[in-house]
Design an enzyme around this catalytic site. Structure first.
Site, PDB file in Angstrom:
ATOM      1  N   ASP A  29       0.736  -1.228  -0.070  1.00  0.00           N
ATOM      2  CA  ASP A  29      -0.185   0.091  -0.270  1.00  0.00           C
ATOM      3  C   ASP A  29       1.308   1.096  -0.081  1.00  0.00           C
ATOM      4  O   ASP A  29       2.252   1.046   0.602  1.00  0.00           O
ATOM      5  CB  ASP A  29      -0.708  -0.070   1.269  1.00  0.00           C
ATOM      6  CG  ASP A  29      -1.849   0.824   1.249  1.00  0.00           C
ATOM      7  OD1 ASP A  29      -2.258   1.501   0.087  1.00  0.00           O
ATOM      8  OD2 ASP A  29      -2.627   1.358   2.257  1.00  0.00           O
ATOM      9  N   ASN A  77     -10.692  -2.587  -5.202  1.00  0.00           N
ATOM     10  CA  ASN A  77     -10.175  -1.564  -6.123  1.00  0.00           C
ATOM     11  C   ASN A  77     -10.860  -1.048  -7.474  1.00  0.00           C
ATOM     12  O   ASN A  77     -10.153  -0.357  -8.207  1.00  0.00           O
ATOM     13  CB  ASN A  77      -8.778  -2.203  -6.326  1.00  0.00           C
ATOM     14  CG  ASN A  77      -7.538  -2.091  -4.860  1.00  0.00           C
ATOM     15  OD1 ASN A  77      -6.956  -3.053  -5.079  1.00  0.00           O
ATOM     16  ND2 ASN A  77      -7.849  -0.780  -4.200  1.00  0.00           N
TER      17      ASN A  77
HETATM   18  C1  IPE Z   1      -5.307  -2.815  -0.279  1.00  0.00           C
HETATM   19  O1  IPE Z   1      -4.652  -1.680  -0.607  1.00  0.00           O
HETATM   20  C2  IPE Z   1      -5.233  -3.850  -1.173  1.00  0.00           C
HETATM   21  C3  IPE Z   1      -4.110  -4.103  -2.100  1.00  0.00           C
HETATM   22  C4  IPE Z   1      -3.304  -3.193  -1.521  1.00  0.00           C
HETATM   23  C5  IPE Z   1      -4.205  -3.816  -3.131  1.00  0.00           C
HETATM   24  P1  IPE Z   1      -6.184  -0.376  -0.758  1.00  0.00           P
HETATM   25  O2  IPE Z   1      -5.064   1.450  -0.803  1.00  0.00           O
HETATM   26  O3  IPE Z   1      -6.989  -0.719  -1.538  1.00  0.00           O
HETATM   27  O4  IPE Z   1      -6.501  -0.269   0.341  1.00  0.00           O
HETATM   28  P2  IPE Z   1      -7.885   0.722   1.688  1.00  0.00           P
HETATM   29  O5  IPE Z   1      -8.618   1.626   0.999  1.00  0.00           O
HETATM   30  O6  IPE Z   1      -6.898   1.881   2.048  1.00  0.00           O
HETATM   31  O7  IPE Z   1      -8.203   0.264   2.982  1.00  0.00           O
HETATM   32  C1  IPE Z   2      -1.174  -0.230  -3.658  1.00  0.00           C
HETATM   33  O1  IPE Z   2      -1.062   1.408  -3.565  1.00  0.00           O
HETATM   34  C2  IPE Z   2      -1.369  -0.307  -4.924  1.00  0.00           C
HETATM   35  C3  IPE Z   2      -2.970  -1.020  -5.570  1.00  0.00           C
HETATM   36  C4  IPE Z   2      -4.572  -0.615  -4.312  1.00  0.00           C
HETATM   37  C5  IPE Z   2      -3.560  -1.299  -6.444  1.00  0.00           C
HETATM   38  P1  IPE Z   2      -2.364   2.497  -3.541  1.00  0.00           P
HETATM   39  O2  IPE Z   2      -2.714   2.920  -5.257  1.00  0.00           O
HETATM   40  O3  IPE Z   2      -3.577   2.084  -2.398  1.00  0.00           O
HETATM   41  O4  IPE Z   2      -1.641   3.514  -3.129  1.00  0.00           O
HETATM   42  P2  IPE Z   2      -1.823   4.899  -2.142  1.00  0.00           P
HETATM   43  O5  IPE Z   2      -2.517   3.888  -0.391  1.00  0.00           O
HETATM   44  O6  IPE Z   2      -3.745   5.244  -2.676  1.00  0.00           O
HETATM   45  O7  IPE Z   2      -1.018   5.654  -1.843  1.00  0.00           O
HETATM   46 MG    MG Z   3      -3.934   2.249  -0.522  1.00  0.00          MG
END
Ligand code: IPE
Ligand code: IPE
Ligand code: MG
Length: 250
Positions: A29, A77
Site C-alpha cells: 500500500d 479496487n
Molecule cells: C489494499 O490497499 C489493496 C491492495 C494493496 C491491493 P487499498 O489502498 O485498496 O486499501 P484501503 O482502501 O486503504 O483500505
Molecule cells: C497500493 O497503493 C496499490 C493498489 C491498491 C493497487 P495505492 O494505490 O492504494 O496507494 P495509496 O494508498 O492511494 O497511496
Molecule cells: Mg491504498
C-alpha cells in the site's frame, strides 16, 4: 532499482535461519501517496511498486523464505477511477509477459488467486500461461492476489460446498476446517506466518481473512515504493522477537 548494500544480498547475520517465516504476505500500500509526494501521477507509484515486488521476491529467494504472497488488486479496487484501473490491468499483463521467462529460469512457481474470471481476457491469458509454465517449478511459491477479496473467497467456498451437499457428495456434518480450506483459492498453500502492510494503515482491507487467523502482523510507515531489503530485514527482526502462542500458555 537501487543497488542494495552487499550485506543484504544474503540473510543478515542477526536473523536466525531456523526461525524465518515460511510464508510472508504483503499488502503493498501507498503507491499513490508516494507518487503524489513527488508531484507525479499515481500510476508512476504503481510502476515503481512492481520493481519493489520483484526485488522482494528475489530477496525471499536469497534469504531462504519459501513462499511470498502479494496483494495486487482487491475486489474493492474496481471502484477507483477508470483510467487507474485500466492502467493497472495493462501493467499486470505487461509485467507478466516481460518477467515470465526469468521467473521460469529462477524456478519460481507462480499462482494467481482471486476472482480471475472477471479480469480482462488478455490478462487472463497471461495469467493462465504463467501458472501453466511454472506449475512444476520447485522453487519459491509466489502467489499474486488479483481481483481478490477475502469475503468473496469465503462466499464462493460456501457455495461450492453447498453444491456438494445438495448433490449428496458431502454431509453437512463432514464440513470441518480442513474440508473448508480445500475450497479456498489458496488451497494447498500454507497460511502466512507474517503479514506486512506498508504505508502505516492498521487494517486488513479484505485480504486473506481466513488464512491470517494466526499470522504475525507488521505495519511499517514506509510507502510501498520505498520498501526495500533493509525494511524487510527490520520486519523479520520484529517477527523473530514475537512470542507465537497460538492461544496456549507455556
Ligand atoms: C489494499 O490497499 C489493496 C491492495 C494493496 C491491493 P487499498 O489502498 O485498496 O486499501 P484501503 O482502501 O486503504 O483500505
Ligand atoms: C497500493 O497503493 C496499490 C493498489 C491498491 C493497487 P495505492 O494505490 O492504494 O496507494 P495509496 O494508498 O492511494 O497511496
Ligand atoms: Mg491504498
Amino acid at each position: 532499482m537501487s543497488v542494495e548494500p552487499i550485506i543484504l544480498q544474503q540473510l543478515p547475520t542477526d536473523l536466525s535461519k531456523d526461525r524465518l517465516p515460511q510464508h510472508v504476505a504483503v499488502i503493498m500500500d501507498g503507491n499513490g501517496r508516494w507518487a503524489k509526494n513527488q508531484g507525479k501521477p499515481r500510476i508512476i507509484g504503481h510502476q515503481k511498486g512492481v520493481d519493489v515486488l520483484k526485488d522482494l521476491l528475489r530477496c525471499c529467494k536469497d534469504w531462504g523464505i519459501p513462499a511470498l504472497t502479494a496483494y495486487a488488486f482487491s475486489t474493492e479496487n474496481w471502484g477507483r477511477p477508470h483510467g487507474e484501473v485500466q492502467f493497472l490491468m495493462t501493467l499486470f499483463e505487461r509485467v507478466l509477459r516481460r518477467e515470465l521467462q526469468e521467473m521460469k529460469a529462477e524456478n519460481v512457481k507462480i499462482r494467481f488467486v482471486g476472482n480471475l474470471q472477471d479480469l480482462p481476457a488478455s490478462l487472463r491469458q497471461e495469467i493462465d500461461r504463467s501458472m501453466e509454465d511454472t506449475k512444476n517449478n520447485q522453487g519459491i511459491q509466489f502467489t499474486v492476489a488479483t481481483n481478490y477479496g477475502g469475503r468473496h473467497e469465503i462466499i464462493q467456498a460456501c457455495q461450492a460446498i453447498a453444491t456438494k451437499v445438495e448433490q449428496g457428495y458431502l454431509k453437512s456434518s463432514e464440513i470441518n476446517e480442513g474440508v473448508f480450506e480445500q475450497y479456498l483459492y489458496t488451497q494447498g498453500i500454507p497460511h502466512p506466518d507474517l503479514l506486512i502492510r506498508t504505508s502505516g494503515e492498521m487494517r486488513i482491507s479484505n485480504f486473506l481473512l481466513w488464512q491470517i487467523a494466526y499470522a504475525e502482523i507488521y505495519v511499517t510507515p514506509a510507502l510501498w515504493p520505498d520498501f526495500n531489503r533493509e525494511e524487510f530485514h527490520q520486519a523479520l527482526i520484529t517477527y523473530q522477537k514475537r512470542d507465537r502462542r497460538f492461544g496456549k500458555v507455556k
